[in-house]
Design a protein around this motif. Sequence first.
Motif, PDB file in Angstrom:
ATOM      1  N   GLN A 110       0.832  -1.198   0.000  1.00  0.00           N
ATOM      2  CA  GLN A 110       0.000   0.000   0.000  1.00  0.00           C
ATOM      3  C   GLN A 110       0.874   1.258   0.000  1.00  0.00           C
ATOM      4  N   ILE A 111       1.951   1.230   0.759  1.00  0.00           N
ATOM      5  CA  ILE A 111       2.885   2.359   0.789  1.00  0.00           C
ATOM      6  C   ILE A 111       3.485   2.579  -0.596  1.00  0.00           C
ATOM      7  N   LEU A 112       4.007   1.503  -1.189  1.00  0.00           N
ATOM      8  CA  LEU A 112       4.677   1.640  -2.486  1.00  0.00           C
ATOM      9  C   LEU A 112       3.696   1.983  -3.605  1.00  0.00           C
ATOM     10  N   SER A 113       2.494   1.411  -3.549  1.00  0.00           N
ATOM     11  CA  SER A 113       1.532   1.699  -4.622  1.00  0.00           C
ATOM     12  C   SER A 113       0.970   3.106  -4.524  1.00  0.00           C
ATOM     13  N   SER A 114       1.286   3.818  -3.440  1.00  0.00           N
ATOM     14  CA  SER A 114       0.926   5.235  -3.336  1.00  0.00           C
ATOM     15  C   SER A 114       1.953   6.120  -4.026  1.00  0.00           C
ATOM     16  N   HIS A 115       3.032   5.509  -4.507  1.00  0.00           N
ATOM     17  CA  HIS A 115       4.080   6.239  -5.228  1.00  0.00           C
ATOM     18  C   HIS A 115       3.666   6.409  -6.688  1.00  0.00           C
ATOM     19  N   SER A 116       4.040   7.514  -7.273  1.00  0.00           N
ATOM     20  CA  SER A 116       3.606   7.821  -8.639  1.00  0.00           C
ATOM     21  C   SER A 116       4.189   6.874  -9.678  1.00  0.00           C
ATOM     22  N   GLN A 117       5.262   6.138  -9.327  1.00  0.00           N
ATOM     23  CA  GLN A 117       5.899   5.264 -10.306  1.00  0.00           C
ATOM     24  C   GLN A 117       5.616   3.780 -10.085  1.00  0.00           C
ATOM     25  N   VAL A 118       4.793   3.453  -9.092  1.00  0.00           N
ATOM     26  CA  VAL A 118       4.609   2.042  -8.736  1.00  0.00           C
ATOM     27  C   VAL A 118       3.129   1.676  -8.750  1.00  0.00           C
ATOM     28  N   GLU A 119       2.813   0.582  -9.430  1.00  0.00           N
ATOM     29  CA  GLU A 119       1.441   0.086  -9.505  1.00  0.00           C
ATOM     30  C   GLU A 119       1.278  -1.136  -8.608  1.00  0.00           C
ATOM     31  N   GLY A 120       0.264  -1.119  -7.774  1.00  0.00           N
ATOM     32  CA  GLY A 120      -0.059  -2.302  -6.980  1.00  0.00           C
ATOM     33  C   GLY A 120      -0.932  -3.246  -7.782  1.00  0.00           C
ATOM     34  N   THR A 121      -0.732  -4.542  -7.607  1.00  0.00           N
ATOM     35  CA  THR A 121      -1.590  -5.522  -8.281  1.00  0.00           C
ATOM     36  C   THR A 121      -2.251  -6.385  -7.206  1.00  0.00           C
ATOM     37  N   LEU A 138       9.224  -0.176  11.187  1.00  0.00           N
ATOM     38  CA  LEU A 138       8.339   0.661  10.373  1.00  0.00           C
ATOM     39  C   LEU A 138       7.271   1.330  11.230  1.00  0.00           C
ATOM     40  N   LEU A 139       6.743   0.604  12.212  1.00  0.00           N
ATOM     41  CA  LEU A 139       5.747   1.192  13.099  1.00  0.00           C
ATOM     42  C   LEU A 139       6.349   2.287  13.961  1.00  0.00           C
ATOM     43  N   ALA A 140       7.609   2.092  14.376  1.00  0.00           N
ATOM     44  CA  ALA A 140       8.254   3.051  15.277  1.00  0.00           C
ATOM     45  C   ALA A 140       8.711   4.309  14.548  1.00  0.00           C
ATOM     46  N   GLU A 141       9.250   4.139  13.341  1.00  0.00           N
ATOM     47  CA  GLU A 141       9.790   5.274  12.590  1.00  0.00           C
ATOM     48  C   GLU A 141       9.352   5.179  11.134  1.00  0.00           C
ATOM     49  N   PRO A 142       8.099   5.446  10.861  1.00  0.00           N
ATOM     50  CA  PRO A 142       7.593   5.215   9.504  1.00  0.00           C
ATOM     51  C   PRO A 142       8.311   6.019   8.422  1.00  0.00           C
ATOM     52  N   GLU A 143       8.557   7.288   8.657  1.00  0.00           N
ATOM     53  CA  GLU A 143       9.181   8.063   7.579  1.00  0.00           C
ATOM     54  C   GLU A 143      10.595   7.579   7.294  1.00  0.00           C
ATOM     55  N   GLU A 184      11.854   4.608   7.729  1.00  0.00           N
ATOM     56  CA  GLU A 184      11.839   3.304   7.069  1.00  0.00           C
ATOM     57  C   GLU A 184      11.324   3.400   5.635  1.00  0.00           C
ATOM     58  N   VAL A 185      10.359   4.267   5.418  1.00  0.00           N
ATOM     59  CA  VAL A 185       9.863   4.439   4.055  1.00  0.00           C
ATOM     60  C   VAL A 185      10.948   5.046   3.174  1.00  0.00           C
ATOM     61  N   ARG A 186      11.697   5.999   3.702  1.00  0.00           N
ATOM     62  CA  ARG A 186      12.800   6.585   2.924  1.00  0.00           C
ATOM     63  C   ARG A 186      13.849   5.528   2.598  1.00  0.00           C
ATOM     64  N   ARG A 187      14.175   4.667   3.571  1.00  0.00           N
ATOM     65  CA  ARG A 187      15.135   3.588   3.322  1.00  0.00           C
ATOM     66  C   ARG A 187      14.629   2.653   2.235  1.00  0.00           C
ATOM     67  N   LEU A 188      13.352   2.329   2.299  1.00  0.00           N
ATOM     68  CA  LEU A 188      12.760   1.438   1.308  1.00  0.00           C
ATOM     69  C   LEU A 188      12.830   2.052  -0.085  1.00  0.00           C
ATOM     70  N   LEU A 189      12.429   3.293  -0.210  1.00  0.00           N
ATOM     71  CA  LEU A 189      12.449   3.952  -1.517  1.00  0.00           C
ATOM     72  C   LEU A 189      13.868   4.095  -2.042  1.00  0.00           C
ATOM     73  N   ASP A 190      14.813   4.385  -1.168  1.00  0.00           N
ATOM     74  CA  ASP A 190      16.219   4.452  -1.595  1.00  0.00           C
ATOM     75  C   ASP A 190      16.678   3.110  -2.151  1.00  0.00           C
ATOM     76  N   ALA A 191      16.300   2.045  -1.478  1.00  0.00           N
ATOM     77  CA  ALA A 191      16.710   0.707  -1.920  1.00  0.00           C
ATOM     78  C   ALA A 191      16.127   0.378  -3.293  1.00  0.00           C
ATOM     79  N   LEU A 192      14.967   0.950  -3.608  1.00  0.00           N
ATOM     80  CA  LEU A 192      14.325   0.698  -4.892  1.00  0.00           C
ATOM     81  C   LEU A 192      14.678   1.757  -5.935  1.00  0.00           C
ATOM     82  N   GLN A 247      -6.106   2.394   7.181  1.00  0.00           N
ATOM     83  CA  GLN A 247      -5.994   3.214   8.382  1.00  0.00           C
ATOM     84  C   GLN A 247      -4.535   3.661   8.527  1.00  0.00           C
ATOM     85  N   PRO A 248      -4.280   4.773   9.217  1.00  0.00           N
ATOM     86  CA  PRO A 248      -2.896   5.184   9.464  1.00  0.00           C
ATOM     87  C   PRO A 248      -2.137   4.113  10.246  1.00  0.00           C
ATOM     88  N   ILE A 249      -0.811   4.173  10.176  1.00  0.00           N
ATOM     89  CA  ILE A 249       0.017   3.217  10.913  1.00  0.00           C
ATOM     90  C   ILE A 249      -0.318   3.275  12.403  1.00  0.00           C
TER      91      ILE A 249
END
Length: 599
Positions: A366-377, A520-525, A527-535, A563-565
Motif C-alpha cells: 500500500q505504501i509503495l503503490s501510493s508512489h507515482s511510479q509504482v502500480e499495486g496488483t 516501520l511502526l516506530a519510525e515510519p518516515e 523506514e519508508v525513505r530507506r525502502l524507496l532508496d533501496a528501490l 488506516q494510518p500506521i
Amino acid sequence: MTTKEDTPPAAGTPRIVDLVRSDPRAAVTELRAATARDPHNAGAHRLLGRALRELGRDEEAEAAEMAAIRATVRDPEMVTIAAAMVAGDLPAAEQRLRGRLSGQPTDVAAIRLMAELAARIGRLKDSETLLRRALELAPGFLAARANLATVLYKQNRYGEAAEVLDEVLARDPVNPGNRNLMAATLGRIGDYDEALRLYGELTESFPEHAKLLMSYGHMLKTVGQLEQSVAAYRRALTVEPHLGEVWWSLANLKTVKFDDTDIAAMEAALAADVSPDDALHLHFALGKAYGDRKQAEPSFRHYASGNAIRREQVAYDPDGIAAQVDRVVEILTPAFLAEREGQGDRSPDPVFILGLPRAGSTLLEQILSSHSQVEGTMELPDIPAMAMREARAAGSDFRDWPAAIAAMEPHRLAELGAEYLDRTRVQRKTDKPFYIDKLPNNWSYAGFIHLILPNARIVDARRHPMDCCFSNFRQHFAKGQGFSYGLDDIGRYYADYVRAMDHYDRVLPGRIHRVIHEDLLAEPEAEVRRLLDALDLPFEEECLQFHRNTRAVRTASSEQVRQPINRSGVDQWLPYEEWLGPLKAALGDLPETYARRAP
C-alpha cells in the motif's frame, strides 16, 4: 482402422467413413437418411457433422454435432458412467470411459466427462487437453467451452479464462453460472467495476443465493466498500444462518465486532449438524469474537478447533519445506550464482514483496503503490507455478527448482523472465513503470526470481515471530497456506524462511531489502525513505499517506491498510502465551534474533 463409431449400424457399411472423405455431399445424403431412421444414432450424427464440415456448412455441422451429444447422453452406458461420477466412484467411471473412448475416440460427450473426471482428481492440465480436443471436434459444444474456462481459472490463468468466457457469454449471455465465473475472473485480473456490475445483477436475479451474496461481499470488501460488503454478508446469513464461511468473512474484515446475538447464532450453528467446512469457519469466527472480548481461553479453544479440522484436510509436509531450503543452500552457491549472473530477462519492472503472510507485506504494498511510479496488483501465483513446473519437467520433486535451474541452458533463464512478464501483463492497468507482486510465499523462490529477473527488486517483509506466527494461527486462509494450521508447523516454517533469507544475505549481499515491521511502526518516515532508496525511487509524501489510497486490496489486511500506521497488532500473542509452547519451541531464539542480518 475402422472404429465402432465409424460404422453406425443404421448408416450402412464402413464405406461411409471413406465416403465422408471422398464425397462428403453423397455422405450427407446417406447420413441424413440414417439419422431420420434413428434419431438416437450418435455415430451417424457425428459423421454427418464431419461431412458437413468438409463442405463448409458449419452451422449445419454444429447442429449435427450437438445432436450427437444429445444422443450420446441417452446411451445406457453413458447413463451408467454418469451415475458412477455422481456417486463418487471415479475409478469405475474412468475404467468405463477409457473403454468407451478406445472404441469411439471422437465421442465428445465422453471426452467431456473424462475431462471432468480429470479435473476432480486434480489433473487440470489433462482436463484442459481433453476439453480442447472436444472443442476441436465440436466447436459449438458450449458446455465444454465453459468447462475449459473453469479449468483455466483453477490453473490461475485468469486472462485466458476471461477470453474463453467472452466466447461463452456471447453465445449464452444469461447463464448465471458462467456470469458468476466471469465476475470472479474479472476480479482476479483487476477489472473490479465490471465484476461488481455482474455480481450486482446476479444478486438481484438470485436474492436467495447465499454463496453468491458472499462472493459479492468479497468483491465489495476488495474495493473498500465496507458497509456494502457487511450488508451483503448479512443478507447471505439471513438465507443460510449456518454458512460458516460468511461468518468468517465478517470476522475477517477485522472491523466487525460480533454482539451477543451473533455469538449465540454461531454457537447454535456449531451445535447443529454442519459440515466440517462450516464448522472450521465458525470456529475461526468465534475465536475472533471471543478474542475481541479479551476472553483468551474460549478464543484459543475455538482457534485450535478450527485449525485442527483444517490440518486434517490439507496435505502439508514441513520436512518438504526444510528440504527445499537445504537445496537452495546446497546449489545456490556464490560460484553458481556468479556463473549465471545477468542471464535472465533484464526488465526492472517487477517489485517482489515476500516473507510470511501476516508480516506486513500488504502495508508495504500500500505504501509503495501510493508512489507515482509504482502500480499495486495483488498476490500473483505465477512464480510458484513456473518454478514447480520447471522442477517437474526436470524430473525432480516439484519443490526442487534449484536442481531444475542447475540443469538449464543459459538462454532458458531469460525465457522464463520474459514469460513471467507476459503472464502478469494482464494485471497492469496503468502506465507506471514498476508493478508489485506481493505473494508472501515467494520467499521460497527468491533465488529463482533473482536468476530469471536479475534487475527486479525484492523486499523482505519481516515481523516479530510470535506476533507473525500467532496471527497466522488465527487466520484461516482460503488456500495455499498449509503450514498455518499447527503451532509447530508455523514455527518451523518461519525458521526455514529465516534460514533461506540468511543464505541469500550471505551469497547475494544487499540484493534483498529487508523491512522490519516493528521498525516501520516506530519510525515510519525513516523506514519508508530507506525502502524507496533501496528501490531507487525518490521520496514522495503520498507514501506516508498510504491509508488515503483507494486502490483495491484483496488480502486479509485490506481494512487495516486503509488506516494510518498504528501498533494495534503488536503483542497480540501475549494473552495466549500459556498455550503457545509448541510455537516457542519451534522458533528457538528467533524472537530475540529475527531482526539481525546473517553474518
